[in-house]
Every structure is written in C-alpha cells, then in structure tokens.
Design an enzyme around this catalytic site. Structure first.
Site, PDB file in Angstrom:
ATOM      1  N   TYR A 136      28.725  30.107 -30.968  1.00 31.98           N
ATOM      2  CA  TYR A 136      30.160  29.644 -31.402  1.00 31.98           C
ATOM      3  C   TYR A 136      29.985  28.484 -32.238  1.00 31.98           C
ATOM      4  O   TYR A 136      30.622  28.493 -33.188  1.00 31.98           O
ATOM      5  CB  TYR A 136      30.668  29.554 -29.998  1.00 31.98           C
ATOM      6  CG  TYR A 136      31.872  28.952 -30.211  1.00 31.98           C
ATOM      7  CD1 TYR A 136      33.131  29.986 -30.628  1.00 31.98           C
ATOM      8  CD2 TYR A 136      32.601  27.703 -30.048  1.00 31.98           C
ATOM      9  CE1 TYR A 136      34.511  29.449 -30.651  1.00 31.98           C
ATOM     10  CE2 TYR A 136      33.937  27.381 -30.412  1.00 31.98           C
ATOM     11  CZ  TYR A 136      34.921  28.018 -30.499  1.00 31.98           C
ATOM     12  OH  TYR A 136      35.986  27.634 -30.798  1.00 31.98           O
ATOM     13  N   SER A 145      36.494  24.057 -34.966  1.00 32.43           N
ATOM     14  CA  SER A 145      36.525  23.758 -33.607  1.00 32.43           C
ATOM     15  C   SER A 145      35.737  22.158 -33.753  1.00 32.43           C
ATOM     16  O   SER A 145      34.716  22.219 -34.660  1.00 32.43           O
ATOM     17  CB  SER A 145      35.617  24.547 -32.688  1.00 32.43           C
ATOM     18  OG  SER A 145      35.354  24.022 -31.438  1.00 32.43           O
ATOM     19  N   LYS A 151      31.280  28.014 -36.149  1.00 35.03           N
ATOM     20  CA  LYS A 151      32.166  27.186 -36.594  1.00 35.03           C
ATOM     21  C   LYS A 151      31.647  26.203 -37.626  1.00 35.03           C
ATOM     22  O   LYS A 151      32.533  25.722 -38.621  1.00 35.03           O
ATOM     23  CB  LYS A 151      32.744  26.291 -35.309  1.00 35.03           C
ATOM     24  CG  LYS A 151      33.764  27.357 -34.616  1.00 35.03           C
ATOM     25  CD  LYS A 151      34.823  27.908 -35.124  1.00 35.03           C
ATOM     26  CE  LYS A 151      35.862  28.900 -34.207  1.00 35.03           C
ATOM     27  NZ  LYS A 151      36.823  29.364 -34.664  1.00 35.03           N
TER      28      LYS A 151
HETATM   29  N1  LIG Z   1      41.263  26.734 -27.192  1.00 31.38           N
HETATM   30  C1  LIG Z   1      40.387  25.905 -27.609  1.00 31.38           C
HETATM   31  O1  LIG Z   1      40.013  24.976 -26.628  1.00 31.38           O
HETATM   32  C2  LIG Z   1      39.911  25.918 -28.843  1.00 31.38           C
HETATM   33  C3  LIG Z   1      39.146  24.707 -29.348  1.00 31.38           C
HETATM   34  C4  LIG Z   1      38.492  24.834 -30.520  1.00 31.38           C
HETATM   35  C5  LIG Z   1      38.851  25.840 -31.502  1.00 31.38           C
HETATM   36  N2  LIG Z   1      39.557  26.967 -30.842  1.00 31.38           N
HETATM   37  C6  LIG Z   1      39.862  28.043 -32.027  1.00 31.38           C
HETATM   38  O2  LIG Z   1      41.223  28.338 -31.971  1.00 31.38           O
HETATM   39  C7  LIG Z   1      41.417  29.613 -32.681  1.00 31.38           C
HETATM   40  C8  LIG Z   1      42.520  30.447 -31.850  1.00 31.38           C
HETATM   41  O3  LIG Z   1      42.174  30.509 -30.538  1.00 31.38           O
HETATM   42  P1  LIG Z   1      42.923  30.289 -29.195  1.00 31.38           P
HETATM   43  O4  LIG Z   1      42.275  29.185 -28.737  1.00 31.38           O
HETATM   44  O5  LIG Z   1      44.276  30.290 -29.548  1.00 31.38           O
HETATM   45  O6  LIG Z   1      42.687  31.532 -28.127  1.00 31.38           O
HETATM   46  P2  LIG Z   1      43.375  32.692 -27.965  1.00 31.38           P
HETATM   47  O7  LIG Z   1      42.390  33.550 -27.385  1.00 31.38           O
HETATM   48  O8  LIG Z   1      44.703  32.366 -27.216  1.00 31.38           O
HETATM   49  O9  LIG Z   1      43.625  33.467 -29.220  1.00 31.38           O
HETATM   50  C9  LIG Z   1      42.958  33.890 -30.242  1.00 31.38           C
HETATM   51  C10 LIG Z   1      43.227  35.491 -30.722  1.00 31.38           C
HETATM   52  O10 LIG Z   1      42.490  35.934 -31.717  1.00 31.38           O
HETATM   53  C11 LIG Z   1      42.724  37.343 -31.599  1.00 31.38           C
HETATM   54  N3  LIG Z   1      41.277  37.843 -31.972  1.00 31.38           N
HETATM   55  C12 LIG Z   1      40.080  37.570 -31.527  1.00 31.38           C
HETATM   56  N4  LIG Z   1      39.318  38.608 -32.016  1.00 31.38           N
HETATM   57  C13 LIG Z   1      40.097  39.310 -33.135  1.00 31.38           C
HETATM   58  C14 LIG Z   1      39.548  40.346 -34.084  1.00 31.38           C
HETATM   59  N5  LIG Z   1      38.507  40.656 -34.114  1.00 31.38           N
HETATM   60  N6  LIG Z   1      40.609  40.833 -34.806  1.00 31.38           N
HETATM   61  C15 LIG Z   1      41.697  40.196 -34.762  1.00 31.38           C
HETATM   62  N7  LIG Z   1      41.997  39.335 -33.706  1.00 31.38           N
HETATM   63  C16 LIG Z   1      41.331  38.977 -33.205  1.00 31.38           C
HETATM   64  C17 LIG Z   1      42.982  37.444 -30.013  1.00 31.38           C
HETATM   65  O11 LIG Z   1      43.255  38.924 -29.755  1.00 31.38           O
HETATM   66  C18 LIG Z   1      43.748  36.363 -29.430  1.00 31.38           C
HETATM   67  O12 LIG Z   1      45.310  36.759 -29.691  1.00 31.38           O
HETATM   68  C19 LIG Z   1      40.222  30.239 -32.297  1.00 31.38           C
HETATM   69  O13 LIG Z   1      39.495  30.397 -33.791  1.00 31.38           O
HETATM   70  C20 LIG Z   1      39.160  29.529 -31.703  1.00 31.38           C
HETATM   71  O14 LIG Z   1      37.673  29.517 -31.875  1.00 31.38           O
HETATM   72  C21 LIG Z   1      40.220  27.079 -29.498  1.00 31.38           C
END
Ligand SMILES: NC(=O)c1ccc[n+]([C@@H]2O[C@H](COP(=O)([O-])OP(=O)(O)OC[C@H]3O[C@@H](n4cnc5c(N)ncnc54)[C@H](O)[C@@H]3O)[C@@H](O)[C@H]2O)c1
Length: 263
Positions: free
Chosen positions: A151, A138, A155
């Site tokens: 968080y 992130s 990261k």
């Molecule tokens: N969306 C944003 O703005 C953003 C920004 C920076 C980084 N990220 C990162 O992107 C990655 C994907 O997240 P996203 O944004 O698609 O969110 P999301 O919530 O749509 O998807 C995350 C998925 O991870 C799964 N998950 C969470 N904890 C888990 C566990 N203990 N075991 C198995 N599965 C688990 C959830 O069930 C979910 O399906 C994450 O690492 C997040 O930190 C997202």
C-alpha cells in the site's frame, strides 16, 4: 463545476460529492464512479437532495477499460470536464516475505494506475477547460508503514506519478496535485479504529489519537475540503504538490520518539 469523483460510493469520495453539491457558486455537475452500486446510488441521492446533479457509473478501475469507459461516459453525460478527483483505493495487509504477486499487482492496479489512465483519457477535456486533477494518496506514501508495505509503495508511486503529470501537463494549463490523508474514519478503516464499542478498536484509536498533535483522527469531510480546494479555481497557481491532512501526525516525529519527556 463538472467533476468526476472516483471512489464516490463511500468515505472521502462521498464527502467530496456532498460538499461539492453544497458549495456556493457554480452548480455541481458530478459524475460519480465506484464499483459499489449501492454506495453510488446513496451518494447520488445525497447530491440530488442538495440540488446538485449526479450521474452514478459503476466501473472496476483496476481494469484499464474501467478507466477509459468512465471518462467516455462522463464526457457523454457532462459534455466536458473541469476536474478529475481520482480517489478510489484499497488497503491490504501483508508482510513482504509472505506477499503474493496478485496482491502486489492489485494494489498498484487500483491505487496507482487509474490516476494515469483516467488522466490520460481525460487529458483533451481538461486541456480544453484548463482543468485539474486531484489524487488521494496517503501519508503512507511518504512514510513506510508495516504491515502495509505494498500500500505504501503504491501511494509513493502515485505521488510521483502526479508530480510527473503536473510537469508534463502544466504547459497545457492542467494542474495536478495530491492530497495525503492520515488516519480518517471511512470504509477503509472499518475494523481498525472506527468502532469504539470494540475494545481492540478503541485501544487502536486511542493509541493513534495520542500520536496526533490535534489529538483526533480525521473526518472524511476534512480531507474532502482539501481536495475541493485543490480542484477549484482558488488553487489556480498550485500544481505538483502533495497536501497532507493528518492533524499534524507526520510533523510529530520527535515527540513520538519520547523527546520532551526528559530531553
Ligand atoms: N481512510 C483513511 O484513513 C485513509 C488514509 C490515507 C489515504 N486514504 C485513501 O483515501 C482514498 C479513499 O478511501 P476511503 O478512506 O474513503 O475508503 P472507502 O473504502 O470508504 O472508499 C473507497 C471507495 O473506493 C472504491 N473502490 C475500491 N476499489 C475500486 C475499484 N477497483 N474500482 C472502483 N471503485 C473502487 C470502494 O468501493 C469505495 O467506495 C483511498 O485512495 C485511500 O487509500 C484513506
């Protein structure tokens, strides 16, 4: 391409699965991991509808056995591995002065540790294939982000962990990289800025869009394209990097201090 994708039931991970199934060339053989059965099943159906093969696997990656079981089951299902996309993650808000130990540990157990445990378990398979690891970090991993202190720290640790893996495993032919998204419309941002019919979320979205040089927040497919590039053979000379996908947000420090509006 034999690929494990964690967090595949939603958001960015689900986009990676769908775009991998759509990509030309080698057929996609995907092992989809998430703790959310319904999301996983929906993702597997999307991949199947596109002609790819997807094996859904429910696991809690915050537990070490959730990581090792995932790799064992993936090896049995795919008979090898070309790429590991370690993408599952969570967000928790909380100022450090009030934060409890359980929340601190949980963020590191989900956002940081699985990339090492999954990579460690997959190491022989990736060494055999000359494969790759891509972790979703992130921009918060390089930019302190109150009230997401833990968080951000989880990261930041992930970004360094992946660089360490890149150096240790490069001589074995395994490439290890991060992709760092900026604000992106996914499950994690529900309640923050996804719903423009909610005035508070709309305001939050507009404030963020104004700070982003491209004047838009990200779509999960835009992050997934970067992940698939780093995972695949087109990135054969790239390891140890952290590729930012944020519409220019982190390049915009000076305009966001007010420069350009006078001096
Ligand atoms: N969306 C944003 O703005 C953003 C920004 C920076 C980084 N990220 C990162 O992107 C990655 C994907 O997240 P996203 O944004 O698609 O969110 P999301 O919530 O749509 O998807 C995350 C998925 O991870 C799964 N998950 C969470 N904890 C888990 C566990 N203990 N075991 C198995 N599965 C688990 C959830 O069930 C979910 O399906 C994450 O690492 C997040 O930190 C997202």
């Amino acid at each position: 391409m034999k690929m494990i994708i964690t967090g595949a039931g939603s958001g960015i991970g689900r986009s990676v699965a769908r775009l991998a199934a759509q990509s030309e060339g080698e057929a996609a053989e995907l092992f989809l991991v998430d703790r959310d059965q319904a999301g996983l099943d929906a993702a597997a159906r999307e991949v199947a509808a596109l002609g790819g093969r997807a094996v859904p696997f429910v696991a809690d990656l915050s537990k070490p056995e959730g990581c090792t079981d995932s790799i064992g089951a993936a090896e049995a299902a795919l008979g090898g591995l070309d790429s590991l996309v370690s993408n599952a993650g969570i967000v928790r808000n909380g100022p450090l002065k009030d934060l409890d130990v359980e929340t601190f540990d949980l963020l590191f157990h989900i956002n940081t540790r699985p990339t090492w445990l999954l990579g460690k378990a997959a190491y022989p398979l990736l060494k055999a294939s000359g494969g790759s690891i891509v972790a979703t970090a992130s921009i918060a991993g390089e930019h302190a982000t109150p009230p997401l202190a833990t968080y951000s720290a989880s990261k930041a640790a992930l970004i360094m962990l992946v660089k360490q893996m890149a150096l240790e495993w490069g001589p074995d032919g395994i490439r290890c990289n991060c992709v760092s998204p900026g604000p992106t419309y996914t499950g994690i941002t529900q309640g923050a800025f996804n719903d423009a019919s909610d005035p508070a979320q709309l305001l939050n979205r507009q404030r963020r869009e104004a700070a982003v040089p491209l004047r838009k927040l990200g779509h999960p497919d835009e992050v997934a394209e970067a992940i698939l590039f780093l995972a695949g053979s087109k990135a054969s000379q790239i390891t140890g990097i952290n590729l930012t996908v944020d519409g220019g947000l982190t390049a915009a420090l000076m305009p966001n201090t007010g420069s350009g509006q006078g001096h």
